[in-house]
Design a protein around this motif. Structure first.
Motif, short mmCIF file in Angstrom:
data_model
loop_
_atom_site.label_atom_id
_atom_site.label_comp_id
_atom_site.label_asym_id
_atom_site.label_seq_id
_atom_site.Cartn_x
_atom_site.Cartn_y
_atom_site.Cartn_z
N VAL A 170 0.81 -1.33 0.01
CA VAL A 170 -0.16 0.07 0.23
C VAL A 170 0.79 1.23 0.04
O VAL A 170 2.00 1.19 0.58
CB VAL A 170 -1.01 0.27 0.98
CG1 VAL A 170 -0.65 -0.18 2.58
CG2 VAL A 170 -1.67 1.43 1.70
N PHE A 171 0.86 2.44 -0.94
CA PHE A 171 1.32 3.62 -0.45
C PHE A 171 0.25 4.29 -0.30
O PHE A 171 -0.96 4.33 -0.79
CB PHE A 171 1.14 3.85 -2.55
CG PHE A 171 1.47 5.31 -2.83
CD1 PHE A 171 2.95 5.82 -2.12
CD2 PHE A 171 0.83 6.21 -3.22
CE1 PHE A 171 3.03 7.43 -2.15
CE2 PHE A 171 1.44 7.54 -2.66
CZ PHE A 171 2.85 7.96 -2.91
N PHE A 191 -1.44 10.67 -9.47
CA PHE A 191 -1.29 9.08 -8.44
C PHE A 191 -1.99 8.17 -8.80
O PHE A 191 -1.77 6.31 -9.19
CB PHE A 191 -2.13 9.69 -6.70
CG PHE A 191 -1.51 10.53 -6.23
CD1 PHE A 191 0.02 10.41 -5.86
CD2 PHE A 191 -2.73 11.22 -5.13
CE1 PHE A 191 0.57 11.91 -5.12
CE2 PHE A 191 -1.54 12.66 -5.00
CZ PHE A 191 -0.06 12.35 -4.75
N GLU A 192 -2.97 8.54 -9.62
CA GLU A 192 -3.83 7.14 -10.65
C GLU A 192 -3.24 6.13 -11.58
O GLU A 192 -3.78 5.88 -12.32
CB GLU A 192 -5.27 7.52 -10.90
CG GLU A 192 -6.31 7.87 -9.88
CD GLU A 192 -7.61 8.31 -9.57
OE1 GLU A 192 -7.90 9.01 -10.87
OE2 GLU A 192 -8.11 8.12 -9.35
N GLY A 236 -6.89 1.26 -7.44
CA GLY A 236 -7.93 0.73 -6.33
C GLY A 236 -7.76 2.20 -5.12
O GLY A 236 -7.63 2.33 -4.11
N MET A 237 -7.46 3.55 -5.88
CA MET A 237 -7.00 4.30 -4.64
C MET A 237 -8.86 4.67 -3.68
O MET A 237 -9.73 5.32 -4.38
CB MET A 237 -6.81 5.80 -5.99
CG MET A 237 -6.71 7.36 -4.53
SD MET A 237 -4.78 8.49 -5.19
CE MET A 237 -3.87 7.21 -5.20
N ARG A 260 -3.29 0.87 -4.42
CA ARG A 260 -2.29 -0.36 -4.39
C ARG A 260 -1.37 -0.13 -5.64
O ARG A 260 -1.68 0.68 -6.35
CB ARG A 260 -2.54 -1.55 -4.19
CG ARG A 260 -3.73 -1.67 -3.48
CD ARG A 260 -3.02 -2.09 -2.50
NE ARG A 260 -4.34 -2.32 -0.92
CZ ARG A 260 -3.98 -2.18 0.20
NH1 ARG A 260 -2.53 -2.68 0.56
NH2 ARG A 260 -4.74 -2.09 1.37
N PRO A 261 -0.16 -0.96 -5.45
CA PRO A 261 0.80 -0.87 -6.83
C PRO A 261 0.07 -1.41 -7.77
O PRO A 261 -0.73 -2.43 -8.06
CB PRO A 261 1.60 -1.71 -6.43
CG PRO A 261 1.00 -2.59 -5.21
CD PRO A 261 0.28 -1.83 -4.50
N MET A 262 0.22 -0.67 -9.05
CA MET A 262 -0.52 -0.89 -10.60
C MET A 262 0.85 -2.13 -11.40
O MET A 262 2.03 -1.89 -11.96
CB MET A 262 -0.99 0.74 -11.35
CG MET A 262 -1.88 0.16 -12.19
SD MET A 262 -1.53 1.46 -13.55
CE MET A 262 -2.56 2.08 -12.03
#
Length: 187
Positions: free
Chosen positions: A145-146, A159-160, A165-166, A184-186
């Motif tokens: 998670v970021f 950020f997106e 799932g921001m 979450r990381p892409m």
């Protein structure tokens, strides 16, 4: 560090300090809500400043979880080193979040389970913001998670581009009120 000293650092380096006052404890609690402290083994904090979020992370993390603090401001870094330098589970690094991969290698960390960012993306140069977000996406473990906070949603689209799932939450009990964004990381 007093509020006056914090303001002094802001005046000296407004692009990297990003706020006139330290974050509130309410904001700190919200910043770590999306971290599963039972599962994480490695956490990085970008721009910990005076350690408001750091204190909340240390209060919740399990024994054996490593916390890497990456701070570019020398005054804040010295303060963090004085406060946490004796701990085996905390590594204080004077440097840039752009170089997180190098810092991880130095600490023997392969992947990060969580990244908590206090960086002022709204005032950072665009190229720096992209570099930090790109490398953060790459070093986060699957399911990692970021989490960051911003004073406006102006950078949400940025950020997106790097995270999925921001989720966001408005925290009114802070000066000024802030948005906490978790993703979450892409991969």
């Amino acid at each position: 560090m007093s509020a006056l000293q914090f303001v002094k650092e802001y005046v000296k380096q407004p692009r990297t300090v990003g706020a006139v006052l330290p974050s509130s404890k309410v904001l700190a609690r919200q910043m770590v809500e999306s971290i599963d402290f039972d599962e994480v083994r490695s956490i990085a904090e970008f721009g910990p400043g005076t350690g408001v979020f750091t204190e909340e992370i240390l209060r919740r993390k399990k024994d054996g979880t490593v916390l890497m603090l990456i701070e570019e401001n020398r005054e804040f870094c010295d303060l963090l080193h004085d406060r946490y330098g004796e701990r085996d589970d905390v590594v204080v690094i004077h440097g840039s979040a752009e170089d997180v991969r190098v810092h991880m290698k130095t600490c023997g960390i392969r992947q990060l389970d969580a990244v908590v960012s206090g960086l002022p993306f709204a005032s950072l140069p665009n190229a720096v913001s992209h570099a930090i977000l790109r490398v953060t996406n790459q070093v986060l473990a699957p399911g990692g998670v970021f989490v960051t906070f911003q004073y406006s949603m102006m950078k949400k689209a940025l950020f997106e581009r790097y995270f999925a799932g921001m989720e966001w939450q408005r925290v009114w009990w802070n000066v000024p009120p802030a948005y906490v964004l978790a993703a979450r990381p892409m991969k």
